[in-house]
Design an enzyme around this catalytic site. Structure first.
Site, mmCIF file in Angstrom:
data_model
loop_
_atom_site.group_PDB
_atom_site.id
_atom_site.type_symbol
_atom_site.label_atom_id
_atom_site.label_comp_id
_atom_site.label_asym_id
_atom_site.label_seq_id
_atom_site.Cartn_x
_atom_site.Cartn_y
_atom_site.Cartn_z
ATOM 1 N N GLY A 40 40.993 -16.579 40.589
ATOM 2 C CA GLY A 40 41.408 -15.427 41.515
ATOM 3 C C GLY A 40 40.690 -14.200 41.260
ATOM 4 N N HIS A 41 40.984 -13.308 42.057
ATOM 5 C CA HIS A 41 40.402 -11.786 41.753
ATOM 6 C C HIS A 41 41.573 -10.863 41.673
ATOM 7 C CE1 HIS A 41 36.293 -13.548 42.466
ATOM 8 N NE2 HIS A 41 36.482 -13.570 43.594
#
Length: 427
Positions: A40-41
């Site tokens: 994820g970011h």
């Protein structure tokens, strides 16, 4: 306009989301081209923090069309969980496009991922257990389910029946687990068909037509170079191509349309999961980096292993990806240290290696050769130009730039979008 590719140049978690967000106002499309919800970011906009797992970071920028490309494997439940969470916070998600050729993660993929990892014991890979690897394996074995299959029940049912003939045997006879029924899998997948229909299209055609019109396309990689299934630290890698070559296969954009490859490197090094890590720290310095850098996985919450900056893998990433320039993130985390070691080469059984060792055994035995630079005590979060940085921080950036294989265009001095030093515009 040509396309721009953003690539992680270490083992992931380098801050690709921030780089994408910085570019967001200057691009028209942001494309996720590989991986799934196994990484994820984290994007910070003002006082708001957004954790994205499956969605492209560009979904947070008004006017940008976010695209999930054909190279992604999609957990439909996670997709709608993320969309709902963003919509509840006032984010417009209506422009999202999803490739008809992207593969779908089924329940049996998730189950197999978990039981296989437990079965491996001490030889485990360190997967997230989200079904990513088994779904890519199905894709390569040509028994996978694609998004477009959800719109033809007979095709979907036939594919599920074929897959479960093997999967249920494996679950029952090898792992002593209960199998799945065709009806349960088909019903679950069909329940999403009407909801995804408005966003499904030929995304490769969409993106090439956008480039023909002179619009800008940003290709956003999940994971990172050292996790690439071909070019990473195999077998402790992801199941897709996270390098710039994967940007083409995972989006349908030809390589001739990409003219900039931006490599993202953290001012130190981290990785999650198993596998070799030459500069890993097991002392108070590692604890300092973990605490100051808030080093926990965006998707899994797992603590990240921390180590000093490794110029050998940066040079490798520059070569494999054709990096045109780097974004250096989290320089602020190093503040307060008296000295900062930088790995410039490896020692493998008494032999110096300035480049990545060619075989896995040598990399496992690699010991870092360090050069040590003086640290700084000043708070650099307010720096907005290179000259604003303390002299020792400037010297550190110049040193890692010289030995990493490409110029530093942007320096992150804090988590927020505006806590950034721009040396050379990314647009």
């Amino acid at each position: 306009m040509p396309a721009i590719t953003i690539i992680g140049a270490q083992w992931g978690d380098e801050g690709k989301g921030k780089a994408t967000d910085l570019l967001g106002e200057h691009v028209d499309y942001v494309v996720k081209f590989n991986g799934g919800n196994n990484a994820g970011h984290t994007v910070v906009i003002g006082k708001e923090k957004y954790a994205l797992h499956l969605l492209p970071s560009g979904i947070l920028t008004p006017g940008v069309t976010p695209v999930i490309g054909n190279g992604v494997v999609v957990d439909l439940a996670v997709l709608f969980e993320e969309l709902t969470a963003l919509e509840e916070r006032g984010v417009d998600t209506s422009k999202l496009k999803l490739s008809a050729s992207a593969h779908v993660i089924a329940d049996y993929n998730r189950q197999l991922d978990k039981v296989t990892e437990r079965f491996l014991g001490s030889r485990k890979i360190g997967t997230t257990g989200r079904g990513i690897g088994p779904t890519y394996a199905d894709k390569v074995n040509r028994i996978g389910i694609r998004v477009q299959d959800l719109f033809d029940e007979s095709i979907l049912r036939g594919k599920v029946e074929g897959a479960l003939e093997l999967k249920n045997q494996l679950l029952g006879k090898v792992y002593n687990r209960r199998g799945f029924t065709v009806e349960a899998i088909v019903d679950d997948l069909l329940s999403y068909a009407d909801r995804i229909a408005p966003m499904v299209c030929d995304t490769g055609l969409l993106l090439n037509q956008a480039l023909d019109r002179g619009e800008t396309v940003l290709l956003e990689g999940g994971q990172a170079t050292l996790l690439d299934v071909d070019h990473g630290t195999y077998p402790f890698v992801t199941s897709s191509n996270a390098t710039s070559g994967g940007a083409c296969t995972g989006s349908g954009i030809p390589p001739t349309r990409i003219d900039r490859v931006v490599g993202i490197v953290k001012a130190y090094t981290t990785r999650v999961g198993e596998g070799p890590f030459p500069t890993e720290l097991f002392d108070e310095s590692g604890a300092y980096l973990a605490q100051n850098g808030h080093e926990f996985g965006t998707t899994t919450g797992r603590p990240r292993r921390c180590g000093w900056y490794d110029a050998v893998i940066a040079r490798y990433a520059a070569r494999v990806n054709g990096v045109t320039d780097f974004v250096l993130t989290k320089l602020d985390v190093l503040g307060g240290l008296d000295e900062i070691p930088v790995c410039v080469a490896y020692d493998v059984d008494g032999v110096r290696h300035d480049e990545m060792p060619v075989n896995q055994s040598d990399f496992h035995h690699a010991k870092p050769i360090y050069e040590t630079l003086p640290g700084w005590k000043e708070d650099i979060s307010g720096a907005r130009s290179f000259g604003d940085l303390p002299a020792n921080a400037q010297a550190y950036v110049k040193f890692v730039e010289e030995i990493s294989g490409g110029p530093m265009s942007v320096i992150g001095v804090g988590p927020a979008r505006d806590e950034t030093v721009i040396i050379n515009s990314l647009t």
